[in-house]
Design an enzyme around this catalytic site. Structure first.
Site, PDB file in Angstrom:
ATOM      1  N   SER A   1       9.007 -20.426  -0.678  1.00 46.62           N
ATOM      2  CA  SER A   1       9.304 -19.121  -1.273  1.00 46.62           C
ATOM      3  C   SER A   1       8.153 -18.548  -2.100  1.00 46.62           C
ATOM      4  O   SER A   1       8.069 -17.340  -2.264  1.00 46.62           O
ATOM      5  CB  SER A   1      10.570 -19.203  -2.123  1.00 46.62           C
ATOM      6  OG  SER A   1      10.421 -20.160  -3.144  1.00 46.62           O
TER       7      SER A   1
ATOM      8  N   HIS B   1      13.999 -17.598   3.509  1.00 47.97           N
ATOM      9  CA  HIS B   1      13.017 -16.539   3.803  1.00 47.97           C
ATOM     10  C   HIS B   1      12.677 -16.411   5.281  1.00 47.97           C
ATOM     11  O   HIS B   1      11.888 -15.548   5.658  1.00 47.97           O
ATOM     12  CB  HIS B   1      11.745 -16.783   2.996  1.00 47.97           C
ATOM     13  CG  HIS B   1      11.985 -16.701   1.524  1.00 47.97           C
ATOM     14  ND1 HIS B   1      12.045 -15.507   0.845  1.00 47.97           N
ATOM     15  CD2 HIS B   1      12.243 -17.665   0.611  1.00 47.97           C
ATOM     16  CE1 HIS B   1      12.299 -15.740  -0.426  1.00 47.97           C
ATOM     17  NE2 HIS B   1      12.428 -17.045  -0.594  1.00 47.97           N
TER      18      HIS B   1
ATOM     19  N   LYS C   1      18.698 -11.780   1.355  1.00 46.27           N
ATOM     20  CA  LYS C   1      17.278 -11.458   1.532  1.00 46.27           C
ATOM     21  C   LYS C   1      17.132 -10.570   2.777  1.00 46.27           C
ATOM     22  O   LYS C   1      17.554  -9.435   2.731  1.00 46.27           O
ATOM     23  CB  LYS C   1      16.470 -12.750   1.546  1.00 46.27           C
ATOM     24  CG  LYS C   1      16.471 -13.317   0.119  1.00 46.27           C
ATOM     25  CD  LYS C   1      15.882 -14.682  -0.053  1.00 46.27           C
ATOM     26  CE  LYS C   1      15.941 -15.030  -1.548  1.00 46.27           C
ATOM     27  NZ  LYS C   1      15.824 -16.440  -1.829  1.00 46.27           N
TER      28      LYS C   1
HETATM   29  C1  LIG Z   1      16.448 -17.243  -2.920  1.00 45.83           C
HETATM   30  C2  LIG Z   1      16.444 -18.665  -2.536  1.00 45.83           C
HETATM   31  C3  LIG Z   1      17.570 -19.460  -2.690  1.00 45.83           C
HETATM   32  C4  LIG Z   1      18.792 -18.986  -3.401  1.00 45.83           C
HETATM   33  O1  LIG Z   1      19.506 -18.072  -2.629  1.00 45.83           O
HETATM   34  P1  LIG Z   1      20.467 -17.043  -3.363  1.00 45.83           P
HETATM   35  O2  LIG Z   1      21.380 -16.580  -2.301  1.00 45.83           O
HETATM   36  O3  LIG Z   1      19.585 -15.983  -3.922  1.00 45.83           O
HETATM   37  O4  LIG Z   1      21.177 -17.816  -4.441  1.00 45.83           O
HETATM   38  C5  LIG Z   1      17.531 -20.748  -2.213  1.00 45.83           C
HETATM   39  N1  LIG Z   1      16.425 -21.250  -1.628  1.00 45.83           N
HETATM   40  C6  LIG Z   1      15.304 -20.517  -1.492  1.00 45.83           C
HETATM   41  C7  LIG Z   1      14.106 -21.113  -0.829  1.00 45.83           C
HETATM   42  C8  LIG Z   1      15.269 -19.198  -1.947  1.00 45.83           C
HETATM   43  O5  LIG Z   1      14.162 -18.475  -1.844  1.00 45.83           O
END
Ligand SMILES: *Cc1c(COP(=O)(O)O)cnc(C)c1O
Length: 392
Positions: free
Chosen positions: A177, A205, A239
């Site tokens: 991330s 992602h 996302k």
């Molecule tokens: C954003 C993210 C999460 C958490 O997801 P949410 O739905 O925002 O709680 C978990 N793992 C990674 C790698 C992320 O980037």
């Protein structure tokens, strides 16, 4: 304890580590309004531009009309609606797994999977650069936690070979991330088969962005792998999918185990069915709008070309996460602030989110950006890099 808080907050501020929340008005978009000023933003994870898509907004309204606004109960009581159920089936089919399970957030999905599968007698192997939610979940599980150097499958193999009895679970971001690079999926699956381990892939992602039709990192050329019953696939829906929530896709036995024992699934209210209803529409756009991914990849190439001559380096990444390494936290904040004065938002990422000395600007691109937006960002960065004030 209370006076300690004041002291620690003060230290944080002095070190340039105090974080502030910008209050935005209106929808998520490439242009956001903060304090009555319009900014060009490279901050969001809305890679496919779906967070404010008219069809999704319409679906959300219809979903609210049909299901109301709240689920009213947890999934195992009577909060599991046909909208959730249909979405789970669609996600399983889309990602090529036998079954899928919705969670309210990706954070909760990681908590649920890891604590349901691993306990005191097990060992968890984790990439050093994994997302915080994976690390926290591993600690909560009480399993022995062994971290391996970033994407280093040779080091991982040594650790797997040296570990004794007990279940083994390897956990990794699929797309990292804060770095934007992709885990070595194929070798990881091979190692898990060889050493009788399970593999949790966090594709927060990659889902919607990578692989044919946006099916995720398992379908990207970097992985291009057959599915293994050892793989547990997790992706978020807040996302690229543009809405909210997350899901886990895996073998039937894994999903059934989660339904029976994952505490962050059982002891929480189901997410509003209107979101699941909206996500069905989002899935249609992800699957059918290949042009979104094509345009995104053109923008990524344009950014790389334009930032090539800069004194700061982009990290090697072929995803919409394009980190520009600045080095010291203070300087990264300085560049981020200088861009903000010019009307451009790019977040500075510092320790503890990334290792000390690798503070960076995390540029994230969306299909909603235009070429002119990329050119403007590049011009301003070149201007800031040329100014003496950067090291002031
Ligand atoms: C954003 C993210 C999460 C958490 O997801 P949410 O739905 O925002 O709680 C978990 N793992 C990674 C790698 C992320 O980037």
């Amino acid at each position: 304890m209370f006076s300690d808080l004041t002291e620690r907050l003060h230290i944080r501020e002095q070190q340039g580590l105090k974080r502030h929340r910008a209050v935005t008005e209106g929808p998520q978009s490439t242009h956001v309004v903060i304090d009555d000023r319009v900014y060009l933003s490279f901050c969001s994870n809305d890679y496919l531009g779906l967070a404010n898509h008219p069809e999704l907004i319409q679906a959300a309204c219809q979903g609210a009309q049909h299901y109301g606004v709240g689920a009213g109960a947890s999934h195992l009581i009577n909060g599991h609606s046909v909208a959730h159920h249909t979405l789970e089936r669609a996600l399983a089919k889309f990602t090529g797994f036998p079954a899928a399970l919705l969670f309210s957030t990706g954070y909760m999905a990681n908590m649920g999977v890891i604590t349901a599968l691993a306990g005191r007698n097990d060992v968890i192997f984790a990439d050093k650069l994994n997302h915080a939610s994976l690390n926290e979940a591993a600690l909560l599980s009480r399993a022995k936690l062994i971290r391996y150097p970033h994407c280093d499958t040779v080091a991982l193999e040594r650790r797997l070979a040296a570990s004794g009895s007990g279940g083994k679970l390897v956990i990794t971001d699929a797309v990292f991330s804060m770095d934007g690079d992709i885990a070595p999926i194929r070798p990881l699956i091979r190692l898990c088969e060889q050493y009788d381990a399970m593999l949790l892939l966090d594709d927060a992602h990659g889902f919607g962005v990578l692989g044919g039709k946006g099916r995720g990192t398992l379908f990207s050329p970097a992985a291009e792998t057959r599915h293994s019953p050892r793989v547990i696939y997790m992706a978020t829906l807040g996302k690229a999918a543009g809405v909210f929530g997350a899901f886990v896709a895996a073998a039937d036995e894994v999903i059934e185990t989660l339904i029976q024992t994952a505490k962050s699934y059982i002891y929480t209210t189901a997410s509003p069915p209107l979101l699941a209803h909206t996500l069905l529409k989002s899935l249609e756009r992800i699957e059918n709008d290949s042009w979104r991914r094509d345009k995104l990849y053109q923008l990524i190439e344009l950014l790389k070309a334009k930032l090539q001559p800069l004194k700061w380096r982009l990290m090697p990444s072929d995803t919409p996460i394009q980190p520009l390494v600045i080095g010291e936290a203070r300087e990264a904040v300085h560049v981020s602030n200088a861009l903000k004065e010019k009307g451009i938002l790019v977040p500075a990422i510092r320790q503890p989110t990334v290792p000390r000395g690798t503070a960076r600007l995390r540029i994230s691109l969306s299909v909603a950006h235009e070429e002119a937006d990329i050119l403007r960002l590049a011009d301003e960065l070149h201007e800031i890099a040329a100014g003496d004030d950067v090291y002031g």
